[in-house]
Scaffold this active site. Sequence first.
Site, PDB file in Angstrom:
ATOM      1  N   VAL A  58      61.311 -14.452   9.136  1.00  0.00           N
ATOM      2  CA  VAL A  58      62.477 -14.250   9.995  1.00  0.00           C
ATOM      3  C   VAL A  58      63.355 -13.145   9.425  1.00  0.00           C
ATOM      4  CG1 VAL A  58      64.537 -15.335  10.948  1.00  0.00           C
ATOM      5  CG2 VAL A  58      62.439 -16.665  10.686  1.00  0.00           C
ATOM      6  N   CYS A  59      63.643 -12.147  10.247  1.00  0.00           N
ATOM      7  CA  CYS A  59      64.516 -11.028   9.887  1.00  0.00           C
ATOM      8  C   CYS A  59      64.035 -10.407   8.558  1.00  0.00           C
ATOM      9  CB  CYS A  59      65.956 -11.523   9.832  1.00  0.00           C
ATOM     10  SG  CYS A  59      67.171 -10.218   9.725  1.00  0.00           S
ATOM     11  N   GLN A  60      64.890 -10.383   7.537  1.00  0.00           N
ATOM     12  CA  GLN A  60      64.473  -9.807   6.258  1.00  0.00           C
ATOM     13  C   GLN A  60      63.291 -10.599   5.675  1.00  0.00           C
ATOM     14  OE1 GLN A  60      67.108 -10.664   3.028  1.00  0.00           O
ATOM     15  NE2 GLN A  60      66.756  -8.711   2.015  1.00  0.00           N
TER      16      GLN A  60
END
Lengths: 448, 351
Positions: free
Chosen positions: B142-144
């Site tokens: 998720v994301c980073q």
Amino acid sequence: MNNPWDAILESQKKLMDFWSGMARQMANAPTQNGNGKAASANLMSQWMEQQKQFWEQWSKNMQPENAMSAMPEQWRQWMEMQQKFTEQYMQLYRENAAKMGVKWPEIDMSAFMPTRIMEENMRNWRQWTQSGDQWLRDAMMAKMPYNMQPHYANFLQFFDDMKRYWEPIMRMIQHGMTNPEMIEKYFNYDAYTKVVNQLMGFKSVGNVAELIEAINHYFEVIAQRMNQEATQWITLSDSWRSKMNEILGGSQAPFFQFSNDINNRLRDQLTPFFNVAAQGKQTEMIKLLRDIQFGYVSFILKTAELQTKVYEAGRFALPEVMREQYEAYQKTKELPDYNAFLHQYINKLEAHILEVLQADDYSKLQSEIAALGVTIKYNADKLAELMLSDWPLLSRSEADDMAKEVAALRKKLRTMEERLEQLEAGVSANIEANDDKTSKSKRATAKA
Amino acid sequence: MSQHKAISEQIIEQVDTAAEALKNITDVKDVDIATAPREVVWEDGKLKLYHFLREDQPKAKTPVLVSYALVNRWEMMDLQPNRSFIRKLVSEGVDVYLIDWGYPSKIDRYKTLEDYILGHIDDCVDFVRQHCHLDKINLLGVCQGGTFSLMYSALFPQKIKNLITLVTPVDFDNEEGLLFKWAKDMDVDAVVDGFGGIIPGDFLNTGFDLLKPMNKTRKYMSLPETMKNKASLMNFLRMERWVADSPAQAGETYRQFIKDMYQQNKLIKGELTLGGRKVNLANITMPVLTIYAKDDHIVPPATTKPINDLVGSKDKELMEFPGGHIGVFVGARSQDLLTPAIAQWLLERDK
């Protein structure tokens, strides 16, 4: 009754019932003997129509979020209407009575006006709604995480501040007074920057020249004090001893005396070395203090520049919104309510501010400010560490060394794990190969 | 007079609304988030590996390991029972493990990307593989955490069966997102050193707030409406709690991520090395699902979409989610459409 709100609501209901009954009696009285029937009916229907319009308008403009605070004003207007109606009614009644030859006694009507009772009640009501509104805000604040509370407090301040300007702004919109110079006479630059500060969470730099002068003065005083103390520097253990003597009522504190002696001995022995090998602690502290001072002045100047960019960007948002709302008003003849106005204003303001935030020079300036700010913090930490270097506590630099050691150990451990995995893989490959070789030779032997 | 009565009732109704709001807020005792039943199956310092519990058998035999970002906390994925990405995934038949990075403190300031990716993620992947007696597991970043997952999958493709990235930046050479622009100009050395090697969560949150500076004001302006309804009020308070709970960042990891990713865009150029090994996204040959949010102002679609071109997989898919960065986890559409679609995608590849 679950809470005080229910009690107040109940009393409001009773009050309304009272008025309802009163009005019914007034409507019935002149019709009982047939005198003034038409005039009375006329007055009653007129009153009913007014009531209808009044509440329709009210419910249309009323927003749930301002129900609490707007209620007293609404109530006041309604009561004025009732008062007027009662006076008209009494006038009508008096005229009819005169027609019948009855002289209406000249008495102070206000003495028995039910509105008096209501006015009294309304005062309490107003007080209560104000405290209720505050209560609601406090309850919400208490449920907010502590680091969100400043944002919410800023918002509440902004909401209330803007509300004070709303009534005249609304009139200006109504009359098309949307010229920026004209608006600024009322909603001036200070008021505007205060709003931006509240919305953006800025701490206003204010008068830069005055601030820098104050900063320089402050740092001069501190540096002077440090210089003085550098010549007659007492170690922390000296202050321990005096503090302990104070606490123990002047009696001896042998441990502190002992630690003080050791510390002084060490300091005396190390001073010549420090004088040759490095700058003294005090000199280093003065240097750091100067770095902080210059860093702080730069920080203030750059922050003022950044804030000015943001202020300038959104300066015409209000006149623009007012102009748009005036144009809409000309078409619909309806003015927006406070919330609708505020929504439109913050949207417009944001659009303007975002233009600045997207600019290259803003990005660079923001980066410079961040670097300056954290460097000041870094130097201040270092200064504090030097000041407290006599304390028997782990310093930041020492903790930093430990963190480095931990990181190095983590890396070594991972490398060892990788090697172990490679070894394991190599060993199992060897075993498999050997097993394979053994079974082949067994098969070969069996064939033979 | 009946009309008069009706008007009275109208007043009462308005006041009732305020009273209801006050009742709702005073009734709130605890703002609970992340309530999906789970157990800690492995720990390493501040890191915890969770396994989400279920009453039935999972439909998919291969579990999924969720790697969240270091920014903010994973609890966004389980905000409340009816808005829980995790619960939904579990209910769709997927066995879910999740890495909780914990709260870094000054002792972690020298932790690097290598420590997170070659150390923590690899440890967690190995644990789940052993726990489930499987050679390969699914990884969802998720994301980073998605960027980390891409790096990991490129280095250890033999351990990953399927890879899913959610709102994950890969092409950092982007001017569309303000964060990308600002990070390029950032003097990251001064920031990391100045903060004493640990970047406070509030510093990061300030950056996110500035992306849409009036968002908080809008949110608070809607509060009276929100407070009328207990469910909306609780949702608001949970979001506030989540936003406020922003862990600090290990300084070296932050420095490395800003320099290597935002400033030099090394991953996409094939120039990134971790532990002496070059990270080549073409090494990712397992099936890849790339999900981006159409209106994402934090990780704009343009920064995510190139994943699909860069990986070496034959089985790869780009999926658009109509919403913003956070809506991917808490929006109604996430519950109704996105999470079931992810579960379906995984089930189809669970051979």
